[in-house]
Design an enzyme around this catalytic site. Structure first.
Site, short mmCIF file in Angstrom:
data_model
loop_
_atom_site.label_atom_id
_atom_site.label_comp_id
_atom_site.label_asym_id
_atom_site.label_seq_id
_atom_site.Cartn_x
_atom_site.Cartn_y
_atom_site.Cartn_z
N ASP A 99 -11.42 15.79 -3.61
CA ASP A 99 -10.87 16.33 -2.38
C ASP A 99 -9.83 15.37 -1.82
O ASP A 99 -10.14 14.20 -1.58
CB ASP A 99 -11.99 16.57 -1.35
CG ASP A 99 -11.54 17.52 -0.25
OD1 ASP A 99 -10.56 18.25 -0.44
OD2 ASP A 99 -12.19 17.52 0.81
N HIS A 109 -4.34 17.01 10.64
CA HIS A 109 -5.80 16.81 10.62
C HIS A 109 -6.11 15.31 10.57
O HIS A 109 -6.94 14.81 11.35
CB HIS A 109 -6.39 17.51 9.40
CG HIS A 109 -7.84 17.21 9.15
ND1 HIS A 109 -8.86 17.78 9.88
CD2 HIS A 109 -8.44 16.38 8.24
CE1 HIS A 109 -10.03 17.33 9.44
NE2 HIS A 109 -9.80 16.48 8.45
N GLU A 157 -14.07 23.05 6.96
CA GLU A 157 -12.72 22.51 6.79
C GLU A 157 -11.91 23.53 6.00
O GLU A 157 -12.31 23.96 4.92
CB GLU A 157 -12.74 21.16 6.07
CG GLU A 157 -13.29 20.04 6.97
CD GLU A 157 -13.06 18.65 6.41
OE1 GLU A 157 -12.81 18.52 5.18
OE2 GLU A 157 -13.13 17.68 7.20
N GLU A 208 -9.22 24.55 3.65
CA GLU A 208 -8.46 23.89 2.59
C GLU A 208 -8.06 24.91 1.53
O GLU A 208 -8.62 26.00 1.43
CB GLU A 208 -9.31 22.80 1.90
CG GLU A 208 -9.88 21.77 2.85
CD GLU A 208 -10.39 20.52 2.15
OE1 GLU A 208 -10.03 20.30 0.97
OE2 GLU A 208 -11.14 19.77 2.80
N ASP A 224 -14.63 22.96 2.80
CA ASP A 224 -15.34 21.69 2.59
C ASP A 224 -16.28 21.47 3.77
O ASP A 224 -15.94 20.81 4.75
CB ASP A 224 -14.30 20.56 2.47
CG ASP A 224 -14.96 19.19 2.38
OD1 ASP A 224 -16.11 19.12 1.92
OD2 ASP A 224 -14.30 18.20 2.76
N ARG A 274 -20.66 16.29 10.57
CA ARG A 274 -19.90 15.24 11.26
C ARG A 274 -20.77 14.09 11.76
O ARG A 274 -20.31 12.94 11.78
CB ARG A 274 -19.15 15.86 12.45
CG ARG A 274 -18.15 16.93 12.09
CD ARG A 274 -17.08 16.44 11.17
NE ARG A 274 -16.11 17.49 10.86
CZ ARG A 274 -15.24 17.41 9.86
NH1 ARG A 274 -15.21 16.35 9.06
NH2 ARG A 274 -14.40 18.40 9.63
N GLN A 330 -21.50 12.05 8.80
CA GLN A 330 -20.26 11.43 8.35
C GLN A 330 -19.91 10.19 9.18
O GLN A 330 -19.54 9.14 8.65
CB GLN A 330 -19.11 12.45 8.45
CG GLN A 330 -17.77 11.97 7.91
CD GLN A 330 -16.68 13.06 8.01
OE1 GLN A 330 -16.93 14.17 8.48
NE2 GLN A 330 -15.49 12.73 7.58
N LYS A 347 -20.79 15.50 2.93
CA LYS A 347 -19.88 16.46 2.31
C LYS A 347 -20.47 17.15 1.09
O LYS A 347 -20.08 18.26 0.76
CB LYS A 347 -18.60 15.73 1.86
CG LYS A 347 -17.80 15.09 2.98
CD LYS A 347 -16.93 16.12 3.66
CE LYS A 347 -15.90 15.45 4.57
NZ LYS A 347 -15.01 16.46 5.16
N THR A 383 -19.84 23.20 -0.92
CA THR A 383 -18.42 23.54 -0.84
C THR A 383 -18.34 25.01 -1.23
O THR A 383 -18.99 25.42 -2.20
CB THR A 383 -17.59 22.71 -1.83
OG1 THR A 383 -17.84 21.32 -1.59
CG2 THR A 383 -16.10 22.98 -1.69
N GLU A 393 -11.70 19.33 15.37
CA GLU A 393 -10.40 19.30 16.05
C GLU A 393 -10.35 20.29 17.21
O GLU A 393 -9.90 19.94 18.30
CB GLU A 393 -9.29 19.62 15.04
CG GLU A 393 -9.11 18.54 13.99
CD GLU A 393 -8.46 19.10 12.74
OE1 GLU A 393 -7.22 19.10 12.68
OE2 GLU A 393 -9.18 19.53 11.82
CA CA Z 1 -12.09 17.79 3.17
#
Ligand code: CA
Length: 439
Positions: A138, A145, A210, A212, A244, A248, A251, A264, A268, A384
């Site tokens: 990834d 971002h 996420e 992507e 993804d 948080r 993380q 993560k 996915t 975000e």
């Molecule tokens: Ca990602």
């Protein structure tokens, strides 16, 4: 040299009527590859092509259709359900098959009656991960971002100095990649509660998506042999949507010094249809770093990358909560952005990955990183949109979200459109969150 040809003619129509509707994701000009079986059957999965609201079953079509001997040979791995072997073929051979399928499915095709018998409604198919994904990496090419998230984690130092020189990435995990329509179990993990001095093991409280794209690698490179920018296109097969999923709170506690790990790798999700680079050819755009930024080192630069290395692809995130679903209310759109904002191109990601001699293989998956737009409302993650969880989003039914709740279904969508080209879509990348296991 432009690779636009008759398969990009926006006026071309299919004998499959649903492929000619204005809003379809899968007109004749798209022809994405996927892996499916008839819903409720235990037959082995087979490769198909999405056309309108139907799937052309390539196992049936390889024998029922009339093909040149060259195309017949190339169709064989597809008839066997082995997309990886087809991905390993050269770009010109893959293009030969696109042309054959385009002509066979076009309005007025002599193959209409033979191939109509090879169609299955998508509503009657169960989709699978389209190929064997040996390795998944990834990247982090969404500069808006990276800047916004960097500010949340490091207010004084949002964008680290390597960002504008190196396409940043980490090695993800392929075993937990699922296809759209799956559920995602809220992960358990080690969390450091605010103000605490000792971590706890608990269900993630800040679960996030996420937005992507995922690039599937075509032919690989031998170990020790980099892929120059001039050859990058040859090694690119096609693109899917990619979510993804990110924990948080896990993380924030675990990510230093080695980067993402258990925050993560629990899930996915990808969309089932791989849109080929050939289908995306009309949507290439010029690419450049701002003149005031460092310019790419020579190994990440080429005339072609500057003139047409970017792709203009509209991206969206939609949310339907359990309460909305129970009330029969449709999903609501959380944001829109565009892949044109990416700081590195698909070709630069691929070339950089192999630049140290790392061997890529057919079917490897390269995520682009979260594709947020420049505006605050264009964040490609809840992190975000909710300013790190400080400001909840209001939903049309009065519910609010800072992060995702159990029962939430997140859907990513994408399409490419412009004057002079037929609009093509990516289908959906959806998954619903189910509760964490009991501790
Ligand atoms: Ca990602």
């Amino acid at each position: 040299m432009s690779l636009l040809d008759h398969t990009h003619n926006p006026e071309a129509q299919s004998f499959v009527a649903s492929a000619n509707l204005a809003g379809t994701d899968f007109p004749l000009q798209n022809l994405p590859y996927g892996l499916f079986r008839r819903a409720g059957s235990n037959e082995s999965a087979r490769v198909g092509i999405a056309i309108g609201d139907q799937i052309l079953d390539l196992r049936l079509a390889a024998s029922a259709g009339r093909w040149s001997s060259a195309v017949q040979v190339l169709l064989q791995p597809l008839a066997d359900g082995d997309l990886n072997s087809f991905m390993a073929q050269s770009a010109s051979k893959r293009r030969l098959v696109r042309h054959a399928l385009f002509d066979a499915l076009a309005e007025g095709s002599k193959q209409q009656s033979a191939l109509t018998a090879c169609l299955l409604p998508q509503a009657q198919a169960q989709m699978a991960v389209p190929c064997r994904i040996g390795d998944y990496t990834d990247f982090y090419t969404g500069i808006h971002h990276a800047t916004t998230v960097g500010k949340l984690f490091r207010p004084d130092n949002p964008l680290l100095p390597n960002y504008k020189w190196v396409p940043i990435g980490y090695h993800g995990r392929s075993s937990s990649i699922g296809v759209s329509g799956s559920t995602v179990r809220r992960p358990l993990g080690q969390l450091m509660p605010p103000g605490a001095e000792v971590p706890v093991r608990a269900a993630c409280k800040r679960l996030d998506h996420e937005l992507e794209l995922g690039l599937f690698v075509a032919g690989g490179n031998a170990l020790g042999e980099p892929i120059p920018m001039a050859d990058a296109d040859e090694h690119m097969f096609g693109v899917t949507l990619l979510n993804d999923w990110s924990a948080r709170d896990m993380q924030g506690w675990e990510y230093q010094p080695l980067g993402p790990f258990l925050a993560k790798n629990f899930a996915t999700t990808i969309s089932p249809w791989i849109v080929s680079m050939d289908a995306l050819e009309p949507f290439r755009i010029a690419f450049a770093h701002p003149a005031s930024d460092p310019q790419p080192l020579p190994y990440l630069d080429s005339d072609k990358n500057r003139s047409e290395g970017g792709y203009e692809i509209e991206l969206e995130v939609w949310l339907q909560t359990e309460t909305m679903r129970a009330a029969g209310e449709p999903a609501t759109r959380l944001m829109r952005s565009n892949f044109k904002h990416a700081y590195w191109t698909l070709a630069q990601m691929l070339t950089h990955h192999a630049s140290n001699g790392c061997n890529l293989q057919p079917g490897d998956l390269l995520g682009t990183g979260t594709q947020s737009g420049p505006e605050a409302s264009e964040g490609g993650s809840m992190l975000e949109l909710s300013l790190g969880g400080k400001q909840s989003l209001g939903l049309p039914n009065g519910e609010t979200r800072a992060f995702l709740a159990d029962g939430d279904c997140v859907s990513l969508r994408a399409f490419a459109s412009k004057d002079g080209a037929r609009r093509i879509g990516f289908g959906e990348c959806s998954a619903t969150i189910v509760p964490a296991p009991q501790v």
